[in-house]
Design a protein around this motif. Structure first.
Motif, mmCIF file in Angstrom:
data_model
loop_
_atom_site.group_PDB
_atom_site.id
_atom_site.type_symbol
_atom_site.label_atom_id
_atom_site.label_comp_id
_atom_site.label_asym_id
_atom_site.label_seq_id
_atom_site.Cartn_x
_atom_site.Cartn_y
_atom_site.Cartn_z
ATOM 1 N N ALA A 18 0.842 -1.201 0.000
ATOM 2 C CA ALA A 18 0.000 0.000 0.000
ATOM 3 C C ALA A 18 0.877 1.251 0.000
ATOM 4 O O ALA A 18 1.812 1.374 0.782
ATOM 5 C CB ALA A 18 -0.923 -0.007 1.212
ATOM 6 N N VAL A 31 -4.449 1.617 0.548
ATOM 7 C CA VAL A 31 -4.730 1.213 -0.833
ATOM 8 C C VAL A 31 -3.444 1.277 -1.647
ATOM 9 O O VAL A 31 -2.477 1.916 -1.255
ATOM 10 C CB VAL A 31 -5.795 2.120 -1.499
ATOM 11 C CG1 VAL A 31 -7.123 2.019 -0.783
ATOM 12 C CG2 VAL A 31 -5.334 3.557 -1.584
ATOM 13 N N ILE A 56 -8.068 -2.027 -3.541
ATOM 14 C CA ILE A 56 -8.515 -1.977 -2.160
ATOM 15 C C ILE A 56 -9.014 -3.374 -1.769
ATOM 16 O O ILE A 56 -9.533 -4.103 -2.618
ATOM 17 C CB ILE A 56 -9.619 -0.901 -2.000
ATOM 18 C CG1 ILE A 56 -10.046 -0.729 -0.554
ATOM 19 C CG2 ILE A 56 -10.799 -1.171 -2.905
ATOM 20 C CD1 ILE A 56 -10.972 0.458 -0.317
ATOM 21 N N ASP A 60 -12.682 -3.778 2.833
ATOM 22 C CA ASP A 60 -12.673 -2.332 3.080
ATOM 23 C C ASP A 60 -13.605 -1.561 2.149
ATOM 24 O O ASP A 60 -13.730 -0.343 2.263
ATOM 25 C CB ASP A 60 -11.251 -1.772 2.920
ATOM 26 C CG ASP A 60 -10.307 -2.290 3.989
ATOM 27 O OD1 ASP A 60 -10.772 -2.576 5.110
ATOM 28 O OD2 ASP A 60 -9.105 -2.407 3.699
#
Length: 105
Positions: A18, A31, A56, A60
């Motif tokens: 991420a 993300v 993602i 989530d």
């Protein structure tokens, strides 16, 4: 069984890769953000476009956030506002990740 292992591995890898935070409503989640730029030639004219997107984790993603506005923060930079243009699963098998295409509101 393999799909469960793949989803579990994707969750672990996603946390490590991420590169941004997305704020969706009151929730902020990690993300993988990419605003890839591609150049092309159309009828002799040079054109370019970007295809901003984020990956993602399915867990989530709100039930329905198509068309909603989100904030993407990369590092210490100021948040940038995006609208959700489209979302789709990452591949044919459920691997725990959703690919979200973004556009400027």
């Amino acid at each position: 069984m393999f799909d469960l292992l793949e989803a579990r591995m994707n969750c672990t890898v996603h946390k490590k890769l991420a590169n941004a935070l997305a704020t969706i409503g009151a929730k902020t989640v990690p993300v993988v953000f990419d605003a890839e730029y591609s150049a092309a030639t159309v009828g002799g004219a040079h054109m370019g476009a970007s295809a901003p997107q984020m990956q993602i984790m399915n867990s989530d993603v709100p039930a329905d956030f198509s068309g909603s506005t989100i904030q993407i923060t990369i590092g210490a930079s100021a948040p940038v506002t995006w609208s959700v243009a489209e979302r789709r699963p990452d591949g044919e098998q459920q691997a725990g990740i959703t690919l979200v295409f973004l556009e400027r509101p």
